[in-house]
Design an enzyme around this catalytic site. Sequence first.
Site, short mmCIF file in Angstrom:
data_model
loop_
_atom_site.label_atom_id
_atom_site.label_comp_id
_atom_site.label_asym_id
_atom_site.label_seq_id
_atom_site.Cartn_x
_atom_site.Cartn_y
_atom_site.Cartn_z
N HIS A 87 60.64 5.20 -2.49
CA HIS A 87 61.71 4.20 -2.45
C HIS A 87 62.96 4.84 -1.86
O HIS A 87 63.33 5.96 -2.23
CB HIS A 87 62.05 3.64 -3.83
CG HIS A 87 63.19 2.67 -3.77
ND1 HIS A 87 63.03 1.36 -3.40
CD2 HIS A 87 64.53 2.85 -3.98
CE1 HIS A 87 64.21 0.76 -3.39
NE2 HIS A 87 65.13 1.63 -3.74
N ASP A 166 63.67 -9.57 -12.20
CA ASP A 166 64.51 -8.94 -11.18
C ASP A 166 64.94 -9.95 -10.13
O ASP A 166 66.09 -9.94 -9.68
CB ASP A 166 63.77 -7.78 -10.51
CG ASP A 166 64.59 -7.16 -9.39
OD1 ASP A 166 65.66 -6.60 -9.70
OD2 ASP A 166 64.18 -7.25 -8.22
N ARG A 173 73.37 -11.28 -9.42
CA ARG A 173 74.19 -10.08 -9.15
C ARG A 173 74.89 -10.21 -7.81
O ARG A 173 76.05 -9.83 -7.66
CB ARG A 173 73.30 -8.83 -9.15
CG ARG A 173 72.87 -8.35 -10.52
CD ARG A 173 71.79 -7.30 -10.42
NE ARG A 173 72.26 -6.12 -9.71
CZ ARG A 173 71.45 -5.21 -9.15
NH1 ARG A 173 70.14 -5.37 -9.20
NH2 ARG A 173 71.97 -4.16 -8.54
N SER A 188 66.41 -2.55 -11.52
CA SER A 188 65.82 -3.33 -10.43
C SER A 188 64.80 -2.52 -9.66
O SER A 188 63.66 -2.97 -9.43
CB SER A 188 66.93 -3.81 -9.49
OG SER A 188 66.40 -4.47 -8.37
N LYS A 192 60.25 -2.47 -10.43
CA LYS A 192 59.30 -2.88 -9.39
C LYS A 192 58.31 -1.77 -9.07
O LYS A 192 57.12 -2.03 -8.86
CB LYS A 192 60.06 -3.31 -8.13
CG LYS A 192 60.74 -4.67 -8.28
CD LYS A 192 61.50 -5.08 -7.05
CE LYS A 192 62.80 -4.34 -6.91
NZ LYS A 192 63.72 -4.93 -5.92
#
Length: 449
Positions: A87, A166, A173, A188, A192
């Site tokens: 990520h 999320d 948000r 978040s 995931k």
Amino acid sequence: MFSIPGLIRKKRDRKTFSREEIEFFIQELVKEKGGAVQDCQLGAMLMAIFLNGMTLEETSWLTRAMRDSGEVLSWPLEWKGCVVDKHSTGGVGDKVSLPLAPALAACGMKVPMISGRGLGHTGGTLDKLESIPGFQVMIASSDMLEILEKVGCCIVGQTNTLVPSDRIMYATRDVTSTVDSVPLIVGSIVSKKAAEGLDALVLDIKVGKGSYTKNVEEGRKLGGLMVSSCESMGIKTVALLTNMDSPLGKTIGNSLEVQEALDCLRGQGPGDLKELVVNLGAHLLYAAQHVSTVSAGKLKMEDVISSGAALEKFCAMLKAQGVAEEVAEQLCQKQGNTSNILASSHNVTPLNSVGEGWVADIDALKLAEVSGELGAGRKKAGDKINFAVGIQLLVQVGDRIERGKPWVEIHHDEPLGENQLNKVQAALKVENEPVSRLLVLDIVTSQSA
């Protein structure tokens, strides 16, 4: 018995939630019918968290509750220890996922990479891949399993059943200016990744002008929280803090970045892109205990790129995700010509350097802003992206540049404004002495988090 107003009041007053309170809030949030959390209450809760923060324990509980709010993917037992992902917190010219996923698959790993779309300066990973004609990003879990069995990697979008909390929270948000809350960012991202059923994860924490995290200290804090949260859910995790003062590679924009990713898979293209792909892959292989040292991981990554094995995996992934066989094979030829496949802009405008010397800086944020204005990114969710436009650098930090020589090309469909030309030109900084750029700034592990 808990109540939503009571929980909002508790965080407003800077008190700490219990695990049960966090689980209650998330469960109420995702109820299909008659959920107790109103939009205004969700906004109030997010702002209370933004202003007053969360402890590490609260953040871990939030992440776990968000993960469990929907489907959690599971994989065959024989894949144990092999399911990995990466990520990135997002940067300018960040096309790392495209060569990294197939390179890891060529190393024998299983990579169920669930990625996102861009919002802001440039397109996200899914936008880049959708610039390839026919590429499908919405893949069912059962089809992901089949692709992973045959190919070893896939890059897909988030399904409706994966971490629904999320999706609800992020939309709010965005409109309540609470995107930049570190506990909410961690919840978040990590929820995931945890829902993917991963064994190991590498985090690319971008640091610098072109990223959310502006300095190494902020990067260490974010990386430490994310590593700790992942490790608490059994995911072996390492975070690399990487330089985002200047763009990664030489291209910004969707089709341009796909071309550069293909060059990387051919063992060509900018050295910094390949260096980061190799580094991230090596640390991930080491975290997953598939190599004995990071150095051995680097050798393995370099081998699958130089041998063409990673490029073959990318080609197989394209075919498995909807790209016509002849298109995929043409894109992935050793000396591939993509000009008649990937979109190209109507105009290409070069800019010449007004100074002479060594390139000391190329401001990633300035170039990203112009690229977004050209149409390579979105101002709001749902905006259409122009795959063809963007910016191509002809030099990088540390290169020698002569006055009057072109240093950048702007790929555009509409006429360029004077402000855009001035902003691009202002991104280049030239000095009289050679300058080097450190790509990996720091590494955060479970021991240092």
